[in-house]
Design a protein around this motif. Structure first.
Motif, PDB file in Angstrom:
ATOM      1  N   THR B   6      62.929  -9.905  55.798  1.00  0.00           N
ATOM      2  CA  THR B   6      62.483  -8.567  56.167  1.00  0.00           C
ATOM      3  C   THR B   6      62.316  -8.467  57.680  1.00  0.00           C
ATOM      4  OG1 THR B   6      61.237  -8.547  54.117  1.00  0.00           O
ATOM      5  CG2 THR B   6      60.763  -6.788  55.686  1.00  0.00           C
ATOM      6  N   PHE B   7      61.734  -9.527  58.241  1.00  0.00           N
ATOM      7  CA  PHE B   7      61.514  -9.550  59.678  1.00  0.00           C
ATOM      8  C   PHE B   7      62.848  -9.490  60.431  1.00  0.00           C
ATOM      9  CE2 PHE B   7      61.093 -12.013  63.639  1.00  0.00           C
ATOM     10  CZ  PHE B   7      60.137 -11.236  64.276  1.00  0.00           C
ATOM     11  N   LEU B   8      63.803 -10.330  59.953  1.00  0.00           N
ATOM     12  CA  LEU B   8      65.106 -10.361  60.611  1.00  0.00           C
ATOM     13  C   LEU B   8      65.804  -9.014  60.532  1.00  0.00           C
ATOM     14  CD1 LEU B   8      66.615 -13.825  59.685  1.00  0.00           C
ATOM     15  CD2 LEU B   8      66.193 -12.907  61.964  1.00  0.00           C
ATOM     16  N   LEU B   9      65.744  -8.402  59.332  1.00  0.00           N
ATOM     17  CA  LEU B   9      66.431  -7.121  59.133  1.00  0.00           C
ATOM     18  C   LEU B   9      65.835  -6.027  59.996  1.00  0.00           C
ATOM     19  CD1 LEU B   9      67.007  -7.141  55.285  1.00  0.00           C
ATOM     20  CD2 LEU B   9      68.752  -7.141  57.065  1.00  0.00           C
ATOM     21  N   SER B  10      64.519  -6.117  60.257  1.00  0.00           N
ATOM     22  CA  SER B  10      63.892  -5.036  61.009  1.00  0.00           C
ATOM     23  C   SER B  10      63.988  -5.262  62.520  1.00  0.00           C
ATOM     24  CB  SER B  10      62.425  -4.904  60.590  1.00  0.00           C
ATOM     25  OG  SER B  10      61.752  -6.102  60.896  1.00  0.00           O
ATOM     26  N   LEU B  15      63.636  -3.591  68.099  1.00  0.00           N
ATOM     27  CA  LEU B  15      64.008  -3.640  69.516  1.00  0.00           C
ATOM     28  C   LEU B  15      64.303  -2.250  70.041  1.00  0.00           C
ATOM     29  CD1 LEU B  15      66.237  -6.851  69.609  1.00  0.00           C
ATOM     30  CD2 LEU B  15      63.974  -6.518  70.625  1.00  0.00           C
ATOM     31  N   TRP B  16      65.030  -1.491  69.218  1.00  0.00           N
ATOM     32  CA  TRP B  16      65.375  -0.114  69.594  1.00  0.00           C
ATOM     33  C   TRP B  16      64.112   0.704  69.836  1.00  0.00           C
ATOM     34  CZ3 TRP B  16      69.936   2.381  70.546  1.00  0.00           C
ATOM     35  CH2 TRP B  16      69.883   3.776  70.568  1.00  0.00           C
ATOM     36  N   LEU B  18      61.146  -0.331  70.512  1.00  0.00           N
ATOM     37  CA  LEU B  18      60.423  -0.835  71.678  1.00  0.00           C
ATOM     38  C   LEU B  18      61.047  -0.291  72.962  1.00  0.00           C
ATOM     39  CD1 LEU B  18      58.108  -2.876  72.391  1.00  0.00           C
ATOM     40  CD2 LEU B  18      59.949  -4.527  72.846  1.00  0.00           C
ATOM     41  N   GLY B  19      62.383  -0.419  73.047  1.00  0.00           N
ATOM     42  CA  GLY B  19      63.065  -0.077  74.287  1.00  0.00           C
ATOM     43  C   GLY B  19      63.132   1.414  74.528  1.00  0.00           C
ATOM     44  N   PHE B  20      63.334   2.181  73.458  1.00  0.00           N
ATOM     45  CA  PHE B  20      63.640   3.595  73.668  1.00  0.00           C
ATOM     46  C   PHE B  20      62.587   4.552  73.152  1.00  0.00           C
ATOM     47  CE2 PHE B  20      67.739   1.328  73.492  1.00  0.00           C
ATOM     48  CZ  PHE B  20      68.090   1.506  74.815  1.00  0.00           C
ATOM     49  N   THR B  21      61.551   4.052  72.503  1.00  0.00           N
ATOM     50  CA  THR B  21      60.471   4.942  72.090  1.00  0.00           C
ATOM     51  C   THR B  21      59.144   4.515  72.707  1.00  0.00           C
ATOM     52  OG1 THR B  21      61.607   5.252  69.995  1.00  0.00           O
ATOM     53  CG2 THR B  21      59.344   6.028  70.117  1.00  0.00           C
TER      54      THR B  21
END
Lengths: 361, 274
Positions: B6-10, B15-16, B18-21
């Protein structure tokens, strides 16, 4: 039973996109009757119910209610209520609001509505559920609420469209008894649609068997089971051995080259007929005592009885018996004269198709 | 094992996010609450209280409310018609209404500019018919028209999706119990479509409130919405601090309006973005 025609369908015909779903159907429903419309899916039974309820209008024919023509009357002005397949409860309202829906429209007093809700919930064994939401109830409970919601309006007729179809077997059987009890307590007419022959036999006063838009037979459960009028009815209601045969003369029929004594008369001499013999009516005896002899080809234990297939006279006979004969053993077949049901060969193309039975669908 | 996958899939989405929101939000928060010298200040927030900015915010709220209402009024009957269409290809009809979305939004607004201009398509046609010219370009009316045109599909889709899920037999049951069409609509169909109404309102109101492209092109420089003011702070005045401060105020307004709308949604199966 009072012989009072409450609803009459006269020459009802309904077509969808050029194909005829119901063809010139005539039917009357007596006051206080439990009538079941029975047939395979696509036979027109639900459409017939929807025409009575006012959700479909027939292309031809009339619907009479107490002698008055109601063909053009919208559903909200008819003195009947429907219990729908899959309950159709209002999921955004509480149970009490669901049941009160029809009464509020009729502008009944608050106290009257409150009493009615209490009475209806008691009737369907769900006291105290007033403030629950439909989604928090099981399928069986939801169906009871749907029934309660319909009957508080005191309809003269309750239409039920496969109301038990979504429930599991045990619950379905319990609900069958519940429905019979309800009907007796309320003293109103039930029109019930199902494709389940056992359900129909258990609950009905009268069964109307339909196929391909035609009525195949109307009668009491006993009539329908014991005296099917044609091969379709025989095949659809219960399991049966259906054979082509020749009526030699009154009380004598030739099946697979062997003469059997029967009780039917009036078919003429050497007339081709269809014969129905129920699996439980076949007696397996010692080979020398049988009218036909053959050997057992399969044996399945069914709980109440054994189900066997016996190859005899070039026909695979289905036999239900509490006695068991092992596979491969030689047996004789006997049938009591009154257990042989003689039927006319189908006359029309439609009936011939229907004789193939529900698998054709 | 399961937690690990689950962790890997999310991870990609994480990252998205974190970076863009999250980081941009933190940056807006930082800029909004600091001055040019880097010290903490509420000056940027207080900027909303100037007469010009308050006027722009108030106009933005009014125009977005109006365009949301218009979208609802246009989309609801349309969604009902689509729902009741027995055609096999009602999906195709829905697609027809969605198709303008396949074109660039800026292009669509510029097209409206061409239509509504003083010497535009509309007035040329009116002139040919010897009718008086219609001067709505650079007015609030033109902006509302642009908003309704641009955001209508966002209202139609959620409405259609909830309406089409209402079991026909539930409606039949209401009729069966004596309800006429009007009563059935007000007591059954409309309440059951509330999740769609809520997400439709959200999806039209929020972009209307924050738009600056539509008001820029169809409003000229005459009508200023709060979006335009914020854009000016960033683009023309190059003042990230005051722009961020005003953005924060606008975000609070969006949150408040969503909370208000959400109160009417009884929480069950919100079909939309929230």
């Amino acid at each position: 039973m009072i012989d009072n025609k409450l609803i009459e369908l006269v020459g009802i015909t309904k077509r969808y996109n050029g194909s005829t779903v119901i063809d010139d159907l005539n039917l009357y429903i007596r006051e206080n009757e439990f009538l079941t419309l029975l047939g395979p899916s696509g036979c027109g039974k639900t459409t017939t119910l929807r025409i009575i309820g006012g959700f479909e209008s027939p292309d031809e024919g009339k619907v009479l209610f107490g002698g008055k023509d109601i063909t053009k009357l919208p559903p909200n002005e008819r003195q009947l209520n429907t219990v729908f397949q899959k309950y159709a409860l209002f999921t955004h309202m509480t149970i009490a609001e669901n049941i009160a829906f029809g009464l509020k429209i009729k502008k009944k007093s608050k106290q009257y509505i409150k009493d009615k809700i209490k009475y209806a919930l008691k009737l369907v064994n769900l006291d105290g559920y007033e403030n629950r939401m439909p989604d928090s109830l099981s399928g069986g409970q939801q169906q009871r609420i749907a029934i309660a919601r319909a009957i508080v309006n005191e309809p003269k007729v309750l239409l039920l469209d496969e109301p038990l179809g979504a429930l599991d077997l045990k619950l379905r059987q319990d609900m069958q008894y519940e429905l019979i009890r309800l009907k007796n307590e309320l003293g109103i007419t039930f029109v019930y649609v199902t494709h389940d022959q056992e359900e129909a036999l258990t609950m009905s006063d009268t069964i109307m068997v339909m196929n391909q838009g035609y009525i195949q037979q109307i009668g009491s459960p006993e009539d329908i089971y014991n005296e099917p009028e044609n091969a379709f009815v025989a095949d659809f209601i219960g399991e049966s051995n259906i054979l082509s045969a020749t009526m030699v003369k009154d009380r004598l029929v030739n099946i697979l080259g062997v003469n059997f004594t029967c009780v039917d008369e009036g078919f003429g001499q050497n007339t081709p007929v269809d014969v129905v013999i129920r699996p439980e009516d076949i007696d397996l005896v010692d080979p020398e005592d049988g009218v036909l002899t053959g050997h057992v080809t399969s044996l399945i234990f069914k709980g109440v009885h054994y189900e066997m297939e016996v190859m005899a006279g070039g026909f695979e006979w289905l036999v239900h018996s509490t006695d068991m004969a092992p596979v491969g053993s030689k047996v004789g077949i006997r049938v009591d004269p009154f257990d042989i049901q003689i039927m006319h060969k189908p006359e029309s193309e439609d009936e011939a198709v229907s004789a193939k039975g529900p698998e054709a669908w | 094992m399961k937690r690990k996958s689950t962790f890997l899939l999310s991870t990609p989405y994480g990252l998205w996010m974190l970076g863009f929101t999250i980081i941009p939000l933190v940056m807006i928060l930082y800029y909004g609450l600091t001055g040019r010298n880097g010290g903490f200040t509420l000056e940027n927030i207080r900027l909303i209280a100037t007469e010009e900015n308050l006027k722009a915010l108030w106009l933005s709220i009014r125009l977005s409310l109006l365009s949301t209402l218009l979208c609802l009024l246009v989309a609801y009957p349309l969604a009902m018609i689509l729902r009741n269409t027995k055609f096999k290809n009602s999906r195709f009809m829905v697609m027809l209404f969605i198709m303008p979305m396949w074109m660039n939004s800026l292009l669509r607004i510029i097209a409206w500019q061409n239509i509504l201009e003083r010497r535009g398509v509309l007035n040329t046609l009116l002139e040919l018919l010897h009718l008086p010219a219609l001067n709505i370009i650079n007015s609030p009316a033109a902006i509302v028209l642009g908003m309704v045109y641009d955001f209508l599909p966002f209202m139609v889709l959620p409405l259609y999706n909830t309406l089409v899920k209402i079991d026909e037999n539930v409606i039949n049951a209401a009729h069966d119990l004596g309800a006429n069409n009007f009563y059935t609509f007000t007591k059954i169909i409309f309440p059951l479509s509330m999740p769609g109404v809520i997400s439709g309102i959200t999806m039209v109101f929020v972009p209307s409130l924050t738009t600056f492209v539509i008001s820029d092109i169809l409003g000229g420089s005459k009508v200023l919405l709060i979006g335009n003011i914020i854009e000016q702070q960033f683009q023309k005045l190059n003042n990230w601090h005051s722009g961020s401060g005003l953005s924060l105020v606008l975000m609070v307004f969006v949150l408040i309006s969503m909370a208000l709308v959400g109160k009417y949604d009884k929480g069950e199966g919100s079909a939309g973005v929230w």
